[in-house]
Structure formats: structure tokens, C-alpha cells
Design a protein around this motif. Structure first.
Motif, PDB file in Angstrom:
ATOM      1  N   PRO A 122       0.823  -1.225   0.000  1.00  0.00           N
ATOM      2  CA  PRO A 122       0.000   0.000   0.000  1.00  0.00           C
ATOM      3  C   PRO A 122       0.850   1.266   0.000  1.00  0.00           C
ATOM      4  CG  PRO A 122      -0.088  -1.099   2.136  1.00  0.00           C
ATOM      5  CD  PRO A 122       0.589  -2.033   1.196  1.00  0.00           C
ATOM      6  N   ASN A 123       2.027   1.214   0.637  1.00  0.00           N
ATOM      7  CA  ASN A 123       2.949   2.350   0.632  1.00  0.00           C
ATOM      8  C   ASN A 123       4.372   1.796   0.523  1.00  0.00           C
ATOM      9  OD1 ASN A 123       4.667   4.545   1.267  1.00  0.00           O
ATOM     10  ND2 ASN A 123       2.988   5.584   2.318  1.00  0.00           N
ATOM     11  N   PHE A 124       4.875   1.783  -0.698  1.00  0.00           N
ATOM     12  CA  PHE A 124       6.158   1.138  -1.012  1.00  0.00           C
ATOM     13  C   PHE A 124       7.294   1.661  -0.143  1.00  0.00           C
ATOM     14  CE2 PHE A 124      10.100   0.848  -3.443  1.00  0.00           C
ATOM     15  CZ  PHE A 124      10.069  -0.449  -3.917  1.00  0.00           C
ATOM     16  N   TRP A 125       7.508   2.971  -0.127  1.00  0.00           N
ATOM     17  CA  TRP A 125       8.646   3.554   0.579  1.00  0.00           C
ATOM     18  C   TRP A 125       8.498   3.469   2.086  1.00  0.00           C
ATOM     19  CZ3 TRP A 125      12.541   3.719  -2.407  1.00  0.00           C
ATOM     20  CH2 TRP A 125      12.403   4.018  -3.763  1.00  0.00           C
ATOM     21  N   ALA A 126       7.266   3.605   2.584  1.00  0.00           N
ATOM     22  CA  ALA A 126       7.050   3.515   4.030  1.00  0.00           C
ATOM     23  C   ALA A 126       7.368   2.114   4.541  1.00  0.00           C
ATOM     24  CB  ALA A 126       5.617   3.896   4.376  1.00  0.00           C
ATOM     25  N   TYR A 127       7.059   1.103   3.727  1.00  0.00           N
ATOM     26  CA  TYR A 127       7.317  -0.285   4.123  1.00  0.00           C
ATOM     27  C   TYR A 127       8.807  -0.509   4.347  1.00  0.00           C
ATOM     28  CZ  TYR A 127       7.965  -5.346   3.603  1.00  0.00           C
ATOM     29  OH  TYR A 127       8.355  -6.654   3.783  1.00  0.00           O
ATOM     30  N   TYR A 128       9.634  -0.150   3.376  1.00  0.00           N
ATOM     31  CA  TYR A 128      11.076  -0.390   3.501  1.00  0.00           C
ATOM     32  C   TYR A 128      11.708   0.549   4.526  1.00  0.00           C
ATOM     33  CZ  TYR A 128      10.499  -3.380  -0.533  1.00  0.00           C
ATOM     34  OH  TYR A 128      10.072  -4.378  -1.370  1.00  0.00           O
ATOM     35  N   GLY A 129      11.133   1.747   4.664  1.00  0.00           N
ATOM     36  CA  GLY A 129      11.646   2.682   5.650  1.00  0.00           C
ATOM     37  C   GLY A 129      11.354   2.283   7.075  1.00  0.00           C
ATOM     38  N   SER A 130      10.444   1.328   7.266  1.00  0.00           N
ATOM     39  CA  SER A 130      10.064   0.905   8.622  1.00  0.00           C
ATOM     40  C   SER A 130      11.074  -0.053   9.243  1.00  0.00           C
ATOM     41  CB  SER A 130       8.685   0.236   8.599  1.00  0.00           C
ATOM     42  OG  SER A 130       8.727  -0.998   7.882  1.00  0.00           O
ATOM     43  N   PHE A 131      12.037  -0.550   8.433  1.00  0.00           N
ATOM     44  CA  PHE A 131      13.006  -1.520   8.942  1.00  0.00           C
ATOM     45  C   PHE A 131      14.324  -0.841   9.274  1.00  0.00           C
ATOM     46  CE2 PHE A 131      10.273  -3.888   5.960  1.00  0.00           C
ATOM     47  CZ  PHE A 131       9.698  -4.779   6.861  1.00  0.00           C
ATOM     48  N   SER A 132      14.928  -1.308  10.339  1.00  0.00           N
ATOM     49  CA  SER A 132      16.229  -0.770  10.716  1.00  0.00           C
ATOM     50  C   SER A 132      17.315  -1.340   9.809  1.00  0.00           C
ATOM     51  CB  SER A 132      16.546  -1.127  12.177  1.00  0.00           C
ATOM     52  OG  SER A 132      16.703  -2.536  12.311  1.00  0.00           O
ATOM     53  N   PHE A 133      18.452  -0.690   9.813  1.00  0.00           N
ATOM     54  CA  PHE A 133      19.609  -1.137   9.038  1.00  0.00           C
ATOM     55  C   PHE A 133      20.025  -2.542   9.455  1.00  0.00           C
ATOM     56  CE2 PHE A 133      24.258  -1.238   8.241  1.00  0.00           C
ATOM     57  CZ  PHE A 133      24.240  -0.992   6.871  1.00  0.00           C
ATOM     58  N   SER A 134      19.896  -2.844  10.749  1.00  0.00           N
ATOM     59  CA  SER A 134      20.303  -4.154  11.263  1.00  0.00           C
ATOM     60  C   SER A 134      19.417  -5.276  10.741  1.00  0.00           C
ATOM     61  CB  SER A 134      20.291  -4.147  12.795  1.00  0.00           C
ATOM     62  OG  SER A 134      18.983  -3.903  13.285  1.00  0.00           O
ATOM     63  N   VAL A 135      18.199  -4.964  10.318  1.00  0.00           N
ATOM     64  CA  VAL A 135      17.304  -5.967   9.728  1.00  0.00           C
ATOM     65  C   VAL A 135      17.620  -6.153   8.252  1.00  0.00           C
ATOM     66  CG1 VAL A 135      14.904  -6.473   9.101  1.00  0.00           C
ATOM     67  CG2 VAL A 135      15.431  -5.605  11.384  1.00  0.00           C
ATOM     68  N   LEU A 136      17.813  -5.041   7.540  1.00  0.00           N
ATOM     69  CA  LEU A 136      17.998  -5.108   6.094  1.00  0.00           C
ATOM     70  C   LEU A 136      19.379  -5.605   5.683  1.00  0.00           C
ATOM     71  CD1 LEU A 136      16.285  -1.777   4.962  1.00  0.00           C
ATOM     72  CD2 LEU A 136      15.316  -4.076   4.985  1.00  0.00           C
ATOM     73  N   LEU A 137      20.411  -5.279   6.465  1.00  0.00           N
ATOM     74  CA  LEU A 137      21.775  -5.624   6.070  1.00  0.00           C
ATOM     75  C   LEU A 137      21.996  -7.131   5.919  1.00  0.00           C
ATOM     76  CD1 LEU A 137      24.595  -4.638   5.342  1.00  0.00           C
ATOM     77  CD2 LEU A 137      25.181  -4.721   7.787  1.00  0.00           C
ATOM     78  N   PRO A 138      21.593  -7.971   6.898  1.00  0.00           N
ATOM     79  CA  PRO A 138      21.805  -9.416   6.709  1.00  0.00           C
ATOM     80  C   PRO A 138      21.058  -9.959   5.490  1.00  0.00           C
ATOM     81  CG  PRO A 138      21.272  -8.925   8.995  1.00  0.00           C
ATOM     82  CD  PRO A 138      21.004  -7.673   8.217  1.00  0.00           C
ATOM     83  N   VAL A 139      19.866  -9.446   5.232  1.00  0.00           N
ATOM     84  CA  VAL A 139      19.094  -9.894   4.074  1.00  0.00           C
ATOM     85  C   VAL A 139      19.860  -9.564   2.790  1.00  0.00           C
ATOM     86  CG1 VAL A 139      16.904  -9.669   2.837  1.00  0.00           C
ATOM     87  CG2 VAL A 139      16.930  -9.555   5.333  1.00  0.00           C
ATOM     88  N   PHE A 140      20.370  -8.347   2.720  1.00  0.00           N
ATOM     89  CA  PHE A 140      21.132  -7.906   1.544  1.00  0.00           C
ATOM     90  C   PHE A 140      22.418  -8.724   1.384  1.00  0.00           C
ATOM     91  CE2 PHE A 140      24.397  -5.280  -0.435  1.00  0.00           C
ATOM     92  CZ  PHE A 140      23.763  -4.842  -1.586  1.00  0.00           C
ATOM     93  N   LEU A 141      23.137  -8.935   2.480  1.00  0.00           N
ATOM     94  CA  LEU A 141      24.420  -9.649   2.409  1.00  0.00           C
ATOM     95  C   LEU A 141      24.229 -11.119   2.041  1.00  0.00           C
ATOM     96  CD1 LEU A 141      26.370  -8.139   5.455  1.00  0.00           C
ATOM     97  CD2 LEU A 141      26.660  -7.635   3.013  1.00  0.00           C
ATOM     98  N   PHE A 142      23.168 -11.742   2.556  1.00  0.00           N
ATOM     99  CA  PHE A 142      22.893 -13.128   2.159  1.00  0.00           C
ATOM    100  C   PHE A 142      22.508 -13.184   0.679  1.00  0.00           C
ATOM    101  CE2 PHE A 142      22.014 -14.281   6.776  1.00  0.00           C
ATOM    102  CZ  PHE A 142      23.135 -15.077   6.885  1.00  0.00           C
ATOM    103  N   GLY A 143      21.809 -12.141   0.198  1.00  0.00           N
ATOM    104  CA  GLY A 143      21.514 -12.060  -1.229  1.00  0.00           C
ATOM    105  C   GLY A 143      22.784 -11.944  -2.050  1.00  0.00           C
ATOM    106  N   ALA A 144      23.744 -11.135  -1.560  1.00  0.00           N
ATOM    107  CA  ALA A 144      25.034 -11.006  -2.235  1.00  0.00           C
ATOM    108  C   ALA A 144      25.792 -12.331  -2.200  1.00  0.00           C
ATOM    109  CB  ALA A 144      25.856  -9.904  -1.573  1.00  0.00           C
ATOM    110  N   MET A 145      25.674 -13.038  -1.077  1.00  0.00           N
ATOM    111  CA  MET A 145      26.306 -14.357  -0.947  1.00  0.00           C
ATOM    112  C   MET A 145      25.757 -15.297  -2.013  1.00  0.00           C
ATOM    113  SD  MET A 145      26.031 -16.897   2.362  1.00  0.00           S
ATOM    114  CE  MET A 145      26.541 -18.617   2.279  1.00  0.00           C
ATOM    115  N   TRP A 146      24.443 -15.293  -2.174  1.00  0.00           N
ATOM    116  CA  TRP A 146      23.831 -16.105  -3.226  1.00  0.00           C
ATOM    117  C   TRP A 146      24.326 -15.676  -4.606  1.00  0.00           C
ATOM    118  CZ3 TRP A 146      20.781 -13.572  -6.787  1.00  0.00           C
ATOM    119  CH2 TRP A 146      20.278 -14.387  -7.801  1.00  0.00           C
ATOM    120  N   GLY A 147      24.522 -14.363  -4.810  1.00  0.00           N
ATOM    121  CA  GLY A 147      25.005 -13.857  -6.087  1.00  0.00           C
ATOM    122  C   GLY A 147      26.386 -14.402  -6.425  1.00  0.00           C
TER     123      GLY A 147
END
Length: 344
Positions: free
Chosen positions: A59-84
Motif C-alpha cells: 500500500p505504501n512502497f517507501w514507508a514499508y522499507y523505511g520501517s526496517f532498521s539497518f540491522s534488519v535489512l543488512l543481513p538480508v542484503f548480504l545473504f543475497g550477495a552471498m547467493w550472487g
């Protein structure tokens, strides 16, 4: 086995079928470097589609991602990079070991690591060994590995019968890359686990359970995109025998056809994880780590079936096809064992 688990297994099969077929459009791309083709397909699969689907769902794209802290998003991103990283090593593994040996080692390792390490990291080893359902799913993993090994052996027999060899066969280098591929490719399984807060937030917004994992793909595949696109762009900029300029100096009609086929391949690649999310949603929470095992074993199964349909197994000896069919049946048995374990 209840209907929800059966449906989850079916959706994982659909996703794996898309994974097994995604490279077919890329084979229609003519007179382009692999890096250009892969970059365009990847741009669609890792960036355009995850963002587009998430924009439609949220319903609100930017608000959704902005609601997460860096500590939540970083492991998700790094595991994605690991898969890459694993994704790149997969192609190199095929170069040095050939398809059959490369798939057998790489898929076997990533199946074990991606499936079993998740509950171990979560501290849920008791689920694996302390419950009848856990022990049954472990048996399913073992049977799946036997199936993967059998299909890979069938591929080896086919390569020998047809006189096919790896482009630059190098056992030592190939084995190192296969192990790296198997380990790093499991990053997708770890990323899905790390993204659970994102899934829960999507569910809280009223998004259907089938789709709650899809917004997390913006971060997961963003990590994979940085690695894959970075690798391709560096090669295009530094390699003397390939360049974007040369690829786009072809006839306009051929460029359009190449772009469309690359985009189609990227779309099919994305669909494997679109349906992976559907299958994952139907697996009981205590056994969610089995999604990776189902996806990878079905990927090998569907790859064998697609090869048969495309008549890639035509050779004088019938033994390769017979061994392939046995391997496929073993993988189907493994899926049923896992399903019974989850229903226990």
C-alpha cells in the motif's frame, strides 16, 4: 499429508520447472557476449520485477522499507550477495567440470547446507533429530541427495556417450569452484530466513500469505544484482574481446530480438522464486527450511525432464536415459518422504 503441504510441494515444483527452463530463451540470443545477455536478463529479474511486484503489492512502497532498521535489512542484503557469488561460480563450475559433475557436486552441497544450516543457526537442532517429523525430513534430504547423484551420473553417462567434454576441464579448479558454489548459493535460503521480519510486516499490512515473501526480494535480489552486474560490467570494461559497443552495433532487428529473449529469460528466472515464495508459504513454519531442499531437488528433476523433451539425451545407449528415469523417481520419492515428515 494435508492439502496445504501438497500444494506447497506443487508450487515448489512449478518454480523449479521455471528455473530448469529459464536458460532456453538465452540460447536464442545470437552474436552477443554472455555478459551483455546476462546483464539485461539480470536487470529484469533482479531489479525490475522485484520492484514492480512489490510496488503493486504494498500500500505504501517507501514507508514499508523505511520501517526496517539497518540491522534488519543488512543481513538480508548480504545473504543475497552471498547467493550472487554462488550464482557466478555456478557457471564457472560448468566450464571446468561439465554439466553432470558440476551440477551433482554444486547442487548436492547447496542442498545440504541450505537445508540443514538454517535450523542449526536458529538453534532448532531438536526439530531435526528430536521429532519423528524432523527425522523423516532428514531421511527425505538423504534420499534427495541420492536422486541428485543418480541424475548427475546419468548426465555423465550421456556426456561420455556423446563425446561431450567441459570447455576447459580442470578437476582441481572445478572442484574448488563447485564447493564454493554450493556454499554460497545457499545464501538464498539464509536470506529468506533473515527476511522473516519483512514477511511478518507484509502480512500485518494485509498481504496474502502467498505474497508476503515477495517484497523482501527487493533487498535479497538487490544483493545478488550488485555481485552479478558488477562482475559483468567489470568484464565488459576490461576484456578486449567483448564490449557493449560491439554487441549493440549489430543490425537493429537482431538487437531487438536479443533484448527480448534476454528479458524473457530473466522473467522466467524471477518466476522460479515467485513460485518458491508460494510454496514456502504453504510449508509448516517448523519445517520451512525444507523449502530449499524441495526447490533444489526439483530443479535437478525438472532439468532432466526438460532435457528429455528437448531430445538432448539422444544417444546409442539406452543406459543414460534409464539411469535418469531412476534418479527422477528417487527425487519424487524424496519429496513424498519430506511431505509425510512435515505432516507427522
Amino acid at each position: 499429508m494435508n492439502d496445504s503441504i501438497v500444494l506447497g510441494i506443487i508450487w515448489h515444483l512449478v518454480g523449479a520447472a521455471s528455473a530448469a527452463c529459464f536458460y532456453a530463451p538465452f540460447k536464442q540470443v545470437k552474436h552477443w557476449s554472455w555478459e551483455t545477455m546476462w546483464s539485461i536478463g539480470g536487470f529484469v529479474s533482479w531489479l525490475v520485477l522485484p520492484w514492480l511486484v512489490s510496488y503493486i503489492l504494498l500500500p505504501n512502497f517507501w514507508a514499508y522499507y523505511g520501517s526496517f532498521s539497518f540491522s534488519v535489512l543488512l543481513p538480508v542484503f548480504l545473504f543475497g550477495a552471498m547467493w550472487g557469488i554462488g550464482n557466478i561460480n555456478y557457471g564457472l563450475t560448468m566450464r571446468y567440470l561439465g554439466m553432470s559433475m558440476g551440477i551433482g557436486i554444486a547442487i548436492g552441497i547447496t542442498l545440504i547446507i541450505g537445508t540443514l544450516m538454517t535450523p542449526i543457526i536458529q538453534g532448532r537442532v531438536d526439530v531435526l533429530f528430536g521429532t519423528p517429523g524432523g527425522r523423516m525430513t532428514l531421511l527425505g534430504v538423504l534420499v534427495a541427495l541420492i536422486g541428485v547423484a543418480t541424475v548427475s551420473y546419468a548426465g555423465l553417462l550421456k556426456e561420455r556417450a556423446l563425446g561431450i567434454r567441459a570447455e576447459e576441464f580442470n578437476l582441481k579448479k572445478g572442484l574448488i569452484l563447485a564447493v564454493m558454489c554450493g556454499i554460497f548459493s545457499a545464501g538464498m535460503s539464509f536470506a529468506m530466513d533473515a527476511a522473516k521480519p519483512m514477511h511478518e510486516a507484509a502480512a500485518a499490512l494485509g498481504i496474502d500469505s502467498l505474497y508476503v515473501a515477495l517484497p523482501s526480494y527487493v533487498i535479497i535480489m538487490g544483493g545478488g544484482a550488485v555481485i552479478n552486474l558488477g562482475y559483468c560490467f567489470i568484464r565488459l570494461a576490461t576484456m578486449k574481446n567483448i564490449s557493449i559497443k560491439a554487441d549493440f552495433s549489430l543490425a537493429k532487428r537482431l538487437i531487438v530480438v536479443n533484448v527480448l529473449f534476454s528479458m524473457l529469460g530473466g522473467t522466467m528466472w524471477y518466476l522460479q522464486f515467485f513460485f518458491y515464495a508460494w510454496g514456502h508459504a504453504k510449508i509448516p513454519a517448523q519445517y520451512d527450511y525444507m523449502s530449499w531442499m524441495l526447490h533444489m531437488s526439483f530443479y535437478v528433476l525438472c532439468g532432466g525432464i526438460v532435457g528429455l523433451l528437448l531430445k538432448e539425451w539422444k544417444c546409442q545407449s539406452k543406459k543414460p536415459v534409464s539411469v535418469l528415469c531412476i534418479g527422477c523417481l528417487i527425487i519424487i520419492l524424496a519429496a513424498n518422504i519430506v511431505g509425510l515428515g512435515m505432516a507427522a
